[in-house]
Write an enzyme that holds these catalytic residues in place. Structure first.
Site, short mmCIF file in Angstrom:
data_model
loop_
_atom_site.label_atom_id
_atom_site.label_comp_id
_atom_site.label_asym_id
_atom_site.label_seq_id
_atom_site.Cartn_x
_atom_site.Cartn_y
_atom_site.Cartn_z
N LEU A 24 0.84 -1.21 0.00
CA LEU A 24 0.00 0.00 0.00
C LEU A 24 0.86 1.25 0.00
O LEU A 24 0.48 2.28 -0.52
CB LEU A 24 -0.90 0.02 1.24
CG LEU A 24 -2.01 -1.02 1.29
CD1 LEU A 24 -2.68 -0.99 2.66
CD2 LEU A 24 -3.04 -0.73 0.21
N GLY A 25 2.04 1.14 0.61
CA GLY A 25 2.90 2.31 0.65
C GLY A 25 4.17 2.02 1.42
O GLY A 25 4.28 1.01 2.11
N GLY A 37 6.64 3.89 4.06
CA GLY A 37 6.79 5.07 4.91
C GLY A 37 8.13 5.05 5.59
O GLY A 37 8.96 4.17 5.34
N GLY A 93 8.50 1.83 7.64
CA GLY A 93 8.47 0.52 7.01
C GLY A 93 7.45 0.46 5.90
O GLY A 93 6.90 1.46 5.46
N ARG A 94 7.23 -0.76 5.44
CA ARG A 94 6.32 -0.96 4.30
C ARG A 94 4.97 -1.40 4.81
O ARG A 94 4.87 -2.16 5.79
CB ARG A 94 6.91 -2.02 3.37
CG ARG A 94 8.26 -1.63 2.82
CD ARG A 94 9.06 -2.85 2.40
NE ARG A 94 8.68 -3.34 1.08
CZ ARG A 94 9.16 -2.84 -0.05
NH1 ARG A 94 10.02 -1.85 -0.03
NH2 ARG A 94 8.78 -3.32 -1.21
N LYS A 117 1.72 -3.43 8.75
CA LYS A 117 2.90 -2.59 8.66
C LYS A 117 4.10 -3.40 9.13
O LYS A 117 4.10 -3.93 10.23
CB LYS A 117 2.72 -1.35 9.53
CG LYS A 117 3.88 -0.39 9.44
CD LYS A 117 3.43 1.01 9.79
CE LYS A 117 4.35 2.02 9.14
NZ LYS A 117 3.72 3.31 8.97
N ASP A 157 4.19 11.97 15.79
CA ASP A 157 4.45 12.05 14.36
C ASP A 157 3.18 12.38 13.59
O ASP A 157 2.77 11.66 12.68
CB ASP A 157 5.05 10.73 13.85
CG ASP A 157 5.81 10.94 12.55
OD1 ASP A 157 6.04 12.10 12.16
OD2 ASP A 157 6.15 9.92 11.90
#
Ligand SMILES: *[C@@H]1O[C@H](CO)[C@@H](O)[C@H](O)[C@H]1NC(C)=O
Ligand SMILES: *[C@@H]1O[C@H](CO)[C@@H](O)[C@H](O)[C@H]1NC(C)=O
Ligand SMILES: *[C@@H]1O[C@H](CO)[C@@H](O)[C@H](O)[C@H]1NC(C)=O
Ligand SMILES: *[C@@H]1O[C@H](CO)[C@@H](O)[C@H](O)[C@H]1NC(C)=O
Ligand SMILES: *[C@@H]1O[C@H](CO)[C@@H](O)[C@H](O)[C@H]1NC(C)=O
Ligand SMILES: *[C@@H]1O[C@H](CO)[C@@H](O)[C@H](O)[C@H]1NC(C)=O
Ligand SMILES: *[C@@H]1O[C@H](CO)[C@@H](O)[C@H](O)[C@H]1NC(C)=O
Ligand SMILES: *[C@@H]1O[C@H](CO)[C@@H](O)[C@H](O)[C@H]1NC(C)=O
Ligand SMILES: *[C@@H]1O[C@H](CO)[C@@H](O)[C@H](O)[C@H]1NC(C)=O
Ligand SMILES: *[C@@H]1O[C@H](CO)[C@@H](O)[C@H](O)[C@H]1NC(C)=O
Ligand SMILES: *[C@H]1O[C@@H](CO)[C@H](O)[C@@H](O)[C@@H]1NC(C)=O
Length: 678
Positions: free
Chosen positions: A355-356, A358, A361-362, A378, A474
């Site tokens: 999905l992405g 960051g 992590g992935r 994640k 964050d």
């Protein structure tokens, strides 16, 4: 009635044809296989379900006999002396465990008795014994198929056919074989070859001539008999005699088998129908060595190979699905996912499910096999084992957070330096993508406003409404995810702590994202609710203006980096704060709300922590409208403070950091990345 009769008639014919198409009298019979045959079996003799007459099974030193149950009439009643002509043929096979060792043989026997209980096996073939061998009162006639050389009976070899009268010492014998039609040459046959062979015995009562012929199956009966003898059987035969077979084994494991048999007095024995004969057992003269030498090693190699494959697969499976699970984690088992489930859910963490990517992590999309619910997994890598325990404890406790503006953390899994966090799947992805992506149409103001209020509510819950204070650390557009109703939900809370743990307190690293870092956070490294408020302020400006906190270029300002807060402040100073809004918003926006959000954003992003509102106040402002904002808030006041804040930054070495990392602007611009400032 008629039908009934017809039925039985047909049945009778059928049985006759199928089993033992016997003749009208007992003087002729045919057995193509012995299913249902009327035979007296003694010793180990038996008929297999397939119809094979097995005189001896592979057992040492045993005998077997199979005889017709009633005597046959052999006397020519017209003169009362001579013996009727008779003819018989049978198909047989001798199958030995060892192709070179067998014994003892088979005999076709015509005997006044079918009681051979006192006969001896072995070389006597189950017909006679030491004391009566050779006694003319025996009245026994036999054709022997002898596979052992017995010197006491003057045997010619260990593979011969002989005519025996009252004695195992043959009147006449010949090596097993046949005379080929045409050439007339003797061709040897091996009785113990396991091959199917056939014997014909023909006696002409008038000529007193006995012929014995041997041939392999299938082969027409050779014209020249193997043995031909002039014998007066009248002196030997009684009026009526039993006919049948006798066989015995010695020390070798041998099958002596009869496949078919026909008999006739007066006239040739009916031919056997080879296609009906039961096959010989496979157990095997030639087959055995092949089994032992080729098949067996291959088979065992195969078994070993299969076993190895299973072991390798099992080990690989173990490795593949291995996970770290320590004792202290057992209490978290309800929150613990198995690695296999996550692996299956994400199709092995395939790139297609990504999905992405960051800073931490992935993120993969997954479908949990058990509940069929969609999740986002994640994958975060961590290095130090130290602190992981506290971190997991925290994660698990964060899993108890419940708020409509917070992405639900479902659980976790841990293996080999990788931590997997399982969240509810958010179908609309991250706000960052919608805000800064090329997606058309962009977000309208109503949605943006709802998202900002949602994030504020979520943050308030973390800061004040839950059982303990949770500092998110964050907050940024890429950490705000949109559910199916386009509500903003905070994700990734607490994850920053992972990089905090395990480092000693003196040099606590700063974790967050450039542009969202409060000045005092950069200075002291201490995250607090106030630093979250700062980040929320920047976030609110970002959503309203559609610009990144630190925007590089694209604005025509001499390729200068644009610090969003300064830029908005400048607009305010000019008295047109609403002009800082995202130009993509066009006309459909509520100017009051935009002004409120921009002012609140600036207030939250105040360089002096003490001047920032709490999240509760911020939420109240967002709900109450612009009027609720403190009257004292003036651009000049902000301006002053900002300068002070910047001075503070510069005096505290933050500048050095910016200088020593020239790539900072690119890092900051790519705001999906989190940076860890040592
Ligand atoms: C077998 O033959 C005997 C003697 O001929 C006879 O008594 C007996 O009934 C027969 N058995 C069968 C099953 O035909
Ligand atoms: C041979 O037959 C006898 C008697 O029917 C039986 O006891 C024995 O187990 C058989 N042996 C084999 C090897 O089949
Ligand atoms: C019986 O013997 C007589 C004379 O010895 C002979 O003619 C006749 O063919 C014989 N019958 C059979 C069936 O062999
Ligand atoms: C059987 O005998 C033949 C010839 O004597 C010999 O070549 C062969 O090796 C023997 N086979 C066995 C299994 O003893
Ligand atoms: C041999 O067989 C005959 C006839 O069956 C019997 O009378 C005799 O007792 C047997 N002898 C031995 C030693 O078994
Ligand atoms: C042959 O057998 C009969 C009857 O069993 C017996 O009386 C006779 O003595 C035997 N003859 C010899 C030579 O053994
Ligand atoms: C056939 O067998 C006999 C006796 O065992 C032997 O003397 C002869 O040489 C064999 N003939 C052939 C062609 O093998
Ligand atoms: C026996 O064999 C010889 C020679 O082939 C033949 O002439 C004779 O007719 C045969 N006798 C019988 C009863 O088959
Ligand atoms: C055959 O044997 C019987 C009985 O011993 C005898 O009566 C007959 O004469 C013999 N036949 C010949 C041709 O020798
Ligand atoms: C042998 O048996 C098969 C199957 O019953 C049959 O089709 C065939 O005609 C028979 N052959 C002879 C020669 O009787
Ligand atoms: C075989 O035949 C019988 C009858 O014809 C004789 O009585 C026996 O002596 C003869 N035996 C031998 C070994 O030839």
């Amino acid at each position: 009635m008629f039908l009934m009769d017809l039925f039985f008639l047909l049945l009778f014919f059928h049985l006759n044809l199928a089993a033992f198409a016997a003749g009208a009298s007992d003087h002729q019979f045919t057995f193509n296989g012995f299913v249902g045959a009327n035979l007296t079996l003694t010793g180990v003799a038996s008929v297999t379900p397939g119809g094979l007459l097995v005189l001896t099974n592979a057992t040492k030193d045993i005998m077997g006999h199979a005889f017709r149950p009633s005597k046959l009439d052999f006397r020519n009643h017209s003169n009362g002396i001579s013996v009727l002509s008779f003819s018989t043929t049978f198909a047989f096979g001798i199958v030995s465990e060892d192709p070179n060792l067998s014994g003892h043989g088979i005999a076709f026997v015509v005997s006044p008795t079918e009681d051979f209980s006192l006969a001896t096996g072995g070389q006597y073939l189950g017909i006679l014994n030491l004391s009566n061998n050779g006694n003319s009162s025996n009245r026994v006639f036999a054709i022997e198929l002898d596979t052992i050389l017995n010197p006491e009976f003057s045997d010619i070899n260990d593979n011969h056919v002989g005519i025996d009268i009252n004695s195992l010492t043959s009147n006449s014998s010949s090596p097993a074989g046949y005379y080929a039609d045409g050439s007339g040459l003797h061709t040897n046959l091996t009785l113990i070859s396991g091959q199917s062979l056939q014997v014909w015995v023909d006696y002409d009562g008038e000529e007193m001539q006995l012929n014995v012929t041997l041939a392999p199956i299938p082969m027409a009966k050779p014209q020249k008999p193997l043995l031909t003898e002039h014998i007066n059987l009248s002196a030997i035969f009684s009026d009526s005699m039993f006919v049948g077979f006798s066989s015995s084994t010695g020390p070798f494991l041998t099958h002596h088998c009869i496949r078919g048999w026909s008999f006739s007095t007066n006239g040739a024995a009916p031919a056997l129908n080879y296609s009906l004969l039961p096959p010989l057992p496979r157990f095997p003269s030639t087959g055995r060595s092949r089994v032992l030498e080729i098949v067996l090693p291959l088979a065992s190699a195969g078994v070993v190979l299969i076993f190895l494959c299973i072991v390798v697969l099992a080990v690989r499976r173990r490795m593949k699905y291995a996970e770290d699970l320590e004792d202290w984690e057992l209490e978290y088992s309800p929150r613990r996912f198995s690695y296999k489930d996550l692996y299956d859910a994400t199709n092995g963490f395939r790139d297609r499910e990504l999905l992405g990517v960051g800073g931490f992590g992935r993120v993969y999309k997954g479908l949990l096999p058990s509940s069929k619910s969609e999740v986002a997994v994640k994958k975060v890598s961590y290095e130090s084992k130290q602190g992981i325990r506290e971190f997991i404890a925290e994660i698990v406790s964060l899993g108890r957070l419940r708020h409509r503006n917070i992405v639900q953390l479902l659980g976790y899994c841990r293996r080999r330096g990788e931590l997997m966090l399982v969240y509810d799947y958010m179908p609309n992805g991250s706000l960052d993508k919608l805000l800064h992506g090329q997606a058309k149409p962009g977000l309208d103001w109503a949605t943006r406003f709802r998202i900002i209020r949602g994030v504020a509510a979520g943050l308030l819950y973390l800061h004040e409404d839950w059982e303990q204070v949770v500092v998110h650390r964050d907050i940024k557009a890429s950490n705000v995810l949109l559910d199916d109703e386009m509500n903003g939900r905070l994700g990734d809370f607490g994850l920053a702590r992972l990089y905090d743990h395990g480092t000693d307190l003196q040099t606590t690293s700063i974790v967050g994202t450039m542009g969202y870092l409060a000045p005092e956070l950069a200075r002291t490294g201490r995250a607090s609710a106030r630093t979250d408020v700062f980040a929320f302020g920047i976030f609110a400006l970002e959503v309203s203006c559609g610009r990144r906190p630190v925007d590089s270029g694209g604005t025509g300002d001499d390729d200068q980096e644009l610090v969003l807060a300064d830029w908005v402040l400048e607009h305010w100073r000019k008295g047109s704060i609403a002009a800082a809004r995202d130009p993509r918003l066009e006309e459909e926006f509520a100017e009051e709300e935009v002004e409120l959000v921009l002012k609140l954003g600036l207030l939250c992003a105040h360089p002096l922590p003490a001047r920032r509102p709490s999240m509760r106040q911020a939420v109240r402002y967002l709900e109450g409208g612009a009027a609720a904002l403190p009257e004292l808030l003036l651009p000049a006041d902000m301006d002053e403070s900002f300068s002070a804040g910047l001075a503070l930054l510069h005096s505290d070495g933050f500048d050095d950091y910016v200088v020593s990392y020239p790539t900072i602007s690119s890092l900051a611009t790519a705001s999906t990345d989190s940076v860890s400032v040592p």
